[in-house]
Each structure stands twice: as structure tokens, then as C-alpha cells.
Design a protein around this motif. Sequence first.
Motif, PDB file in Angstrom:
ATOM      1  N   HIS A  93       0.794  -1.222   0.000  1.00 33.13           N
ATOM      2  CA  HIS A  93       0.000   0.000   0.000  1.00 33.13           C
ATOM      3  C   HIS A  93       0.828   1.273   0.000  1.00 33.13           C
ATOM      4  O   HIS A  93       0.622   2.135  -0.859  1.00 33.13           O
ATOM      5  CB  HIS A  93      -0.967  -0.033   1.194  1.00 33.13           C
ATOM      6  CG  HIS A  93      -1.956  -1.139   1.094  1.00 33.13           C
ATOM      7  ND1 HIS A  93      -3.143  -1.014   0.401  1.00 33.13           N
ATOM      8  CD2 HIS A  93      -1.914  -2.420   1.544  1.00 33.13           C
ATOM      9  CE1 HIS A  93      -3.793  -2.169   0.440  1.00 33.13           C
ATOM     10  NE2 HIS A  93      -3.074  -3.039   1.132  1.00 33.13           N
ATOM     11  N   HIS A  94       1.750   1.417   0.923  1.00 31.09           N
ATOM     12  CA  HIS A  94       2.543   2.653   0.947  1.00 31.09           C
ATOM     13  C   HIS A  94       3.389   2.810  -0.316  1.00 31.09           C
ATOM     14  O   HIS A  94       3.370   3.887  -0.940  1.00 31.09           O
ATOM     15  CB  HIS A  94       3.383   2.712   2.219  1.00 31.09           C
ATOM     16  CG  HIS A  94       2.551   2.891   3.453  1.00 31.09           C
ATOM     17  ND1 HIS A  94       2.058   4.114   3.844  1.00 31.09           N
ATOM     18  CD2 HIS A  94       2.088   1.999   4.357  1.00 31.09           C
ATOM     19  CE1 HIS A  94       1.350   3.972   4.943  1.00 31.09           C
ATOM     20  NE2 HIS A  94       1.339   2.693   5.276  1.00 31.09           N
ATOM     21  N   PRO A  95       4.149   1.804  -0.753  1.00 30.97           N
ATOM     22  CA  PRO A  95       4.873   1.961  -2.020  1.00 30.97           C
ATOM     23  C   PRO A  95       3.936   2.191  -3.210  1.00 30.97           C
ATOM     24  O   PRO A  95       4.268   2.968  -4.114  1.00 30.97           O
ATOM     25  CB  PRO A  95       5.641   0.637  -2.153  1.00 30.97           C
ATOM     26  CG  PRO A  95       5.834   0.186  -0.741  1.00 30.97           C
ATOM     27  CD  PRO A  95       4.559   0.578  -0.049  1.00 30.97           C
ATOM     28  N   ALA A  96       2.775   1.532  -3.222  1.00 31.60           N
ATOM     29  CA  ALA A  96       1.835   1.728  -4.343  1.00 31.60           C
ATOM     30  C   ALA A  96       1.388   3.182  -4.421  1.00 31.60           C
ATOM     31  O   ALA A  96       1.327   3.771  -5.518  1.00 31.60           O
ATOM     32  CB  ALA A  96       0.628   0.801  -4.176  1.00 31.60           C
ATOM     33  N   ALA A 126      -6.381  -3.058 -10.370  1.00 33.75           N
ATOM     34  CA  ALA A 126      -5.800  -2.636  -9.088  1.00 33.75           C
ATOM     35  C   ALA A 126      -6.907  -2.229  -8.123  1.00 33.75           C
ATOM     36  O   ALA A 126      -6.912  -2.616  -6.947  1.00 33.75           O
ATOM     37  CB  ALA A 126      -4.818  -1.487  -9.300  1.00 33.75           C
ATOM     38  N   ILE A 127      -7.863  -1.448  -8.612  1.00 34.03           N
ATOM     39  CA  ILE A 127      -8.993  -1.032  -7.770  1.00 34.03           C
ATOM     40  C   ILE A 127      -9.753  -2.243  -7.272  1.00 34.03           C
ATOM     41  O   ILE A 127     -10.055  -2.372  -6.078  1.00 34.03           O
ATOM     42  CB  ILE A 127      -9.927  -0.095  -8.558  1.00 34.03           C
ATOM     43  CG1 ILE A 127      -9.215   1.207  -8.898  1.00 34.03           C
ATOM     44  CG2 ILE A 127     -11.210   0.175  -7.778  1.00 34.03           C
ATOM     45  CD1 ILE A 127      -9.938   2.054  -9.935  1.00 34.03           C
ATOM     46  N   ALA A 182      -8.386   1.951   1.903  1.00 28.33           N
ATOM     47  CA  ALA A 182      -9.264   2.889   1.196  1.00 28.33           C
ATOM     48  C   ALA A 182      -8.448   3.980   0.499  1.00 28.33           C
ATOM     49  O   ALA A 182      -8.780   4.403  -0.622  1.00 28.33           O
ATOM     50  CB  ALA A 182     -10.253   3.517   2.174  1.00 28.33           C
ATOM     51  N   ASN A 183      -7.391   4.432   1.125  1.00 25.96           N
ATOM     52  CA  ASN A 183      -6.520   5.439   0.517  1.00 25.96           C
ATOM     53  C   ASN A 183      -5.857   4.892  -0.740  1.00 25.96           C
ATOM     54  O   ASN A 183      -5.734   5.587  -1.756  1.00 25.96           O
ATOM     55  CB  ASN A 183      -5.479   5.884   1.542  1.00 25.96           C
ATOM     56  CG  ASN A 183      -4.659   7.080   1.081  1.00 25.96           C
ATOM     57  OD1 ASN A 183      -4.933   7.699   0.059  1.00 25.96           O
ATOM     58  ND2 ASN A 183      -3.629   7.402   1.842  1.00 25.96           N
ATOM     59  N   THR A 184      -5.428   3.651  -0.684  1.00 23.57           N
ATOM     60  CA  THR A 184      -4.820   3.032  -1.863  1.00 23.57           C
ATOM     61  C   THR A 184      -5.827   2.923  -2.997  1.00 23.57           C
ATOM     62  O   THR A 184      -5.505   3.199  -4.168  1.00 23.57           O
ATOM     63  CB  THR A 184      -4.261   1.641  -1.517  1.00 23.57           C
ATOM     64  OG1 THR A 184      -3.462   1.726  -0.341  1.00 23.57           O
ATOM     65  CG2 THR A 184      -3.421   1.094  -2.654  1.00 23.57           C
ATOM     66  N   VAL A 185      -7.051   2.514  -2.670  1.00 22.10           N
ATOM     67  CA  VAL A 185      -8.108   2.444  -3.688  1.00 22.10           C
ATOM     68  C   VAL A 185      -8.328   3.818  -4.312  1.00 22.10           C
ATOM     69  O   VAL A 185      -8.448   3.948  -5.549  1.00 22.10           O
ATOM     70  CB  VAL A 185      -9.411   1.898  -3.077  1.00 22.10           C
ATOM     71  CG1 VAL A 185     -10.560   2.006  -4.083  1.00 22.10           C
ATOM     72  CG2 VAL A 185      -9.238   0.441  -2.643  1.00 22.10           C
ATOM     73  N   ASN A 186      -8.356   4.853  -3.489  1.00 21.11           N
ATOM     74  CA  ASN A 186      -8.546   6.210  -4.011  1.00 21.11           C
ATOM     75  C   ASN A 186      -7.411   6.612  -4.949  1.00 21.11           C
ATOM     76  O   ASN A 186      -7.647   7.248  -5.991  1.00 21.11           O
ATOM     77  CB  ASN A 186      -8.647   7.205  -2.857  1.00 21.11           C
ATOM     78  CG  ASN A 186      -9.958   7.105  -2.106  1.00 21.11           C
ATOM     79  OD1 ASN A 186     -10.946   6.599  -2.651  1.00 21.11           O
ATOM     80  ND2 ASN A 186      -9.979   7.567  -0.874  1.00 21.11           N
ATOM     81  N   HIS A 187      -6.185   6.264  -4.594  1.00 20.84           N
ATOM     82  CA  HIS A 187      -5.048   6.565  -5.473  1.00 20.84           C
ATOM     83  C   HIS A 187      -5.210   5.865  -6.823  1.00 20.84           C
ATOM     84  O   HIS A 187      -4.960   6.460  -7.879  1.00 20.84           O
ATOM     85  CB  HIS A 187      -3.734   6.126  -4.813  1.00 20.84           C
ATOM     86  CG  HIS A 187      -3.117   7.177  -3.927  1.00 20.84           C
ATOM     87  ND1 HIS A 187      -3.652   7.559  -2.734  1.00 20.84           N
ATOM     88  CD2 HIS A 187      -1.979   7.916  -4.097  1.00 20.84           C
ATOM     89  CE1 HIS A 187      -2.891   8.491  -2.190  1.00 20.84           C
ATOM     90  NE2 HIS A 187      -1.879   8.733  -2.990  1.00 20.84           N
TER      91      HIS A 187
END
Length: 690
Positions: free
Chosen positions: A479-482, A592-593, A624-629
Motif C-alpha cells: 500500500h505505501h509503495p503503491a 488494481a482497484i 481505502a486510501n490506496t483504492v482512491n489513489h
Amino acid sequence: MREGLSGLIINAATGYDIRTEWSTPIKHVWSMVVRDHEAVFGEIPRLGGNAGIVIRYAKEGDLCPDWAEGFCFQFVDGEAGPMLHIIGRDELGVIYGLLHYSHTVLGVDPFWFWAELAPAKRDSILVPAIPYVSVESKVRYRGWFVNDEVCLIGWKEQYPPSEEVWMPVFEALLRCGGNMVIPGTDLPKTGIHAKLAAEMGLWITHHHAEPLGAEMFLRAFPGKQASYKEHPELFEQLWREAIEHQKKDKIVWVLSFRGQGDKPFWENDPAFDTPEKRGRLISSVVQKQYDMIAEQVDQPVCSMAMYGEIAELYKQGHIQVPDGVIKMWADNGYGKMVSRRHGNLNLRVPALPEIGDEGKNGVYYHVTFHDLQASNHLTQFPASAQLIVDELSNAFAVGASGYLLVNAGNILPHLYTLDLCAQLWRDGKADADTQLRSFVERFYSSEQESIIRLYQDYAENTIHYGPNDDDRAGDEFYHHPARMIVGHWLQGRTDTNTRLIWASGDVSFIEQVKWFRQKAEQAIPGWEQLLKQGIAVADRLTEVERNRLAVQLLVQIELHLSGCKGLASICAAYESCHVEQYPQAFIHASHAIWNYTAGQEALDRAATGQWDNFYRADWLTNIANTVNHCETARKFLRLQGDSPDMFLWYKEYLMPETEKHIYLENTHRNPLQDDELAKRLDERFNSAGH
């Protein structure tokens, strides 16, 4: 005491006689025993005279050991038959004696609440009249740091968390033989957490960034420079207030001096520009803190965190530690007793006392961690349990056994490793395979061998991202690297992302993305197979045990699998975008989503029953933040080739050839939504062999 006593029969009518003072900790542990007795026998126990079980403090002639927290069971011949005396050397001895009775006689597991494991209902229990004498724990001060506890914070509506949240945490710690806790991270002083922990008999200790448990300087004095050189009287005022507030409690005082926000103090005070100056100030401040405590507390128990820059300065000979203070040595967040990685700097300096080091030593150890890189927050320890055994055993062997503080995170995802650490602080040693078998056999009545293999294979499947045995990825790796990749990409940057060098090396951005994609794709088959095996095992369990396996392990496997798939997909999206294959990139971003959303859905499925809303404050891994990105990236990609009417891709790839040249625009003004377009493009390209 008469030889040859028969056993004692305990049932619903068995009475208890508590002959200690009714202190608050005794009241709390008694309420636990009342609940346990009722759960087993169906009735609340009787309290008073003519009791079969007596609870008291030790007196001369008892079998009770004379060290702190010792307890014993003695059987005596009473007027109505055999009696059990549960005898404690002190208050915690009584507490541990009652909890030992709850566990070994009533059958209540230390993690009964967290594993949703009710004790078996019984009509009666025969207790053989065999005396028991407790064994002194290897580690004197031992417990949990409830850190990064966002799930506990978000679980219930009330903030700061109420007794309903904290009681099961502190009870489980006591049942595991722990006696010390940092009850949360930077929570409002108005919260119940510290007060309740003390009332339950636990020693309280502090975060190394909050020495003495004092208020942070900039919170107390906003606008002033956090410089001890400029404002010693203000720092000392905060320390004095903290001492006054806690001096009557059982405190393991943490002496330390770091900067605001848990960083080196010289980042706020650049005048200290040499190791000598820094070490001299830290030494003088720590001595001052110690002297201030000693003025008001008789024989205070103090510790000092050998963390980060302080450990380095100490080993260089620049820091003096007051006599009797326990030096705490920390692992790197991944279970290895070496210095932690800071950004891309990973020196891995050994973080243990050297041979001949004088004084007391202990360990601060992570079974869960949060570092914005590859740590495990929602999932269990990513390396093998043997690593934990080896590292803590080695620490004990060099004398770091006076103190063990285990970062316990949100408790629920980490029962397996917390149980292992409890055995290590109790016995000083453990066999990883034997402990795992015991752990599984406590929670499951069948399929035990299969479940043991699931736990063993879990560690084998985690991404091994570096050369060291502890370079194993937890859930934050996906998640953080993504999010860093997406941000770098959408900012229009193609230079190396310096925040990813720790993993991929100092290579071009496109090569960094390819590195992460390769690591993720290589791990997917293993996680798919493990999930398949786990589901098959779950299907053969009872409903209760099936739910337990889902909450304790399967959800974590799903987080790894969905995370690997999501990371691979967003990397593939960038690679396609890099060569201007925008529809293909759009499809990859959509996957990805969908993949990351599958992780959210797994958490939602696990958050049922008593765990309702447990994961709603997922603010650290933050799926959720990763999905938003990824959604932002997908919208960006659609703009590259389908703008302005969001109809061009439909016309080019999906519209029948016979329609392309005769359609009227006024009948085609309802563009497909992103998900629908992505699914239809994916089908189109797959069928065409793209």
C-alpha cells in the motif's frame, strides 16, 4: 496440612473466601473469576464463610515462594472436606494465582475473548489435591506496548476508547503473565486507559518519546522552541507535573530525551552538532530526570530506551546511564535485534548490550510495526516464529532479560506471536514448533495438522524483498509503495523515487516499478494456493471454529493476496502508460482497484459479531486510501485517450463495425462508467489476444 487428602470437587455451589483487602486490582480479578465460574457452571459463585476455596496472602510456613508475584496452591483439610488455598506473596501474586486457577481448573484460555473461545460447561470439576508452586518468570518487567492502535480506537464510538475496549486488552495481558503496559499511544490524558491499567494491578511505563509520561513540550507550550538549552525550566516543569501525577502508582519510569515527534532533538536544536555535545546533553538530562524522580519516589524503577541515535551515542561512549537504570534495546521493527531502517539508510548495527556491559538490560520488541514501508500492521509477523525465538533467546543470553516490552498493536491480528512472546518471557526459552502446536490445539478441535501447516506456510509465502531473513513484507508493503508510485507518476515525474530506494535500489523509476511488480507477481500463486487450502480446511470445521479461523488467519491471507494483486496491477498500469498504451493501462488500473477493494471486503467480512467496526479506522495501512489513489490513476488514464466525451474507446474497441460509420451522436451520449468500460475492454482485448 494433612497428607493423603482426596481431591476437591468444584461445582456451582462452591464458595470462595477472599481474605485479602478488597483493593481495586483484587476487585477486578475477582470479577473475572465470577464471570468464569458462571460461564462454566451456570451460576454466580458464592462468596463468604464455609468456602471450598480461600484466597489470601502468604504467611510463615506456606509453600509460597518469597519473590515478588509468587503464588502457590495448598490443600488443607477443612470441616466440610478438602479446601484449596490460593496464596499470593503480594497483590500481583494473588491476581496470578486466581488467573492460574481460572486457566488450569475452570479451563479459561488467556485469549478467550480475542479468540471467541468460551470455556466448556461443566457440572463439576475434580481438582487433585496436589500442591502447586509458581515458577519465577525469566523476565522481571514484561508486557505490551499497545501502539498504533487505530483499530481499537475506531472499534467503538467513544473517544478516547472506553473501559469496554481496554478491559479485554489488560485482562489478556494479565492472563499471559504480563505485569507492565504502555496503554496506548499519545491518547488524551483524560482517557481511562492508564487509570484502568493501574487499577487492574499493572505497572505503567511510557513511550520513549514521552519521557516520564510527561506532556509533549510543543503541546504544552505552543510557539516556543523545543530547546532544553533555552527552556530547561519548562521541560522540568512538565517532568515534575508527571512525577507528581504518577508517584503513587506502580511506574517503570522511562528516562529519555528525544525531539518532538519522536526524532533526534538536534533537529529542533542544531547547536548540538557533534556526538560529544549530543551525548553530554542527553546524559545530563537523563540524570536530572532520575534525580527528580528519586526525590519523590522511594527506590524508583527506571528504564532508558537505547533507541535509534541514543543507542549509537551510547556505544560510542558519549552517554552515561545512571546506576540501576534498565537499558532497553530495540529490534528493527521486523524482529531482528539491529538498528532500524530510516528511509533508505539501513546500517543494521547490532542492538544488544556488548559483552561486559554493566548494569541492567532489557528489550523492546515488535511483533507488529508501522513504518510506511513494508511493516505488518493488519497482519501477523511476516517472518518465521523461529526468528522471534532466536532473537529473544540471544538477547536473554547476553543479559537483556530484565525487561521485555512487546509492541502488541491492535491485539486481534497478533495472538499467535503474542502467545509465543508470553512463553519466552515466562520460561526464557521456547520451541517454535511445540508452541505453534499448543496454540492451534487450544483453539481447534479438529484439522489441527492442517491449520499448523497454514501458519507455517504463511511465513514461507510472505515476500522476501531483501537479503536478510527478516526482510519479509507485511501488509503495508502493498500500500505505501503503491501510493508513492501513483503520486510520483501523476506528478509527471520520471526520475528515481528516492522513497523507494530502500527496496528496489537506486535505479530509474520505471525499473523501480518493474521491481515491485515482479515481487508481487511472484508471490501471487503461493497466496492463491494458501487461501485455497485455508478455505478447504475451514469448510471441514464447525461453524464456530470456521469463523475463528477466518478472523484469525484467513483474512490475513486475503490481505496479502489482494495486496499482491493490487500492487502488480497498478505497476502494470504505469508500465503500459509509460509506452502510451492507455486503454491497457486503464484496464490494469481497474484491476488494481478491484483487487485492493477485495482486501477491504475481506476486512468487512471479518468485522462481524463482536468485531463489528473493528477495522473501520484502518488509517495506517489504509486500504481505502490506496483504492482512491488507483481510482485517481484510472481517471487520469481515461483522460489520456477517451477525453473529452468519454466515448472514443467505446467507439474504437467496442462498437460494432457496422455502427461506427452510421451512428448518430445524439443516440450515443451516455458514456460507460469506468468499471463497466474496463470490464468490456478487458473482455475485448483478452478475446483478441492483446
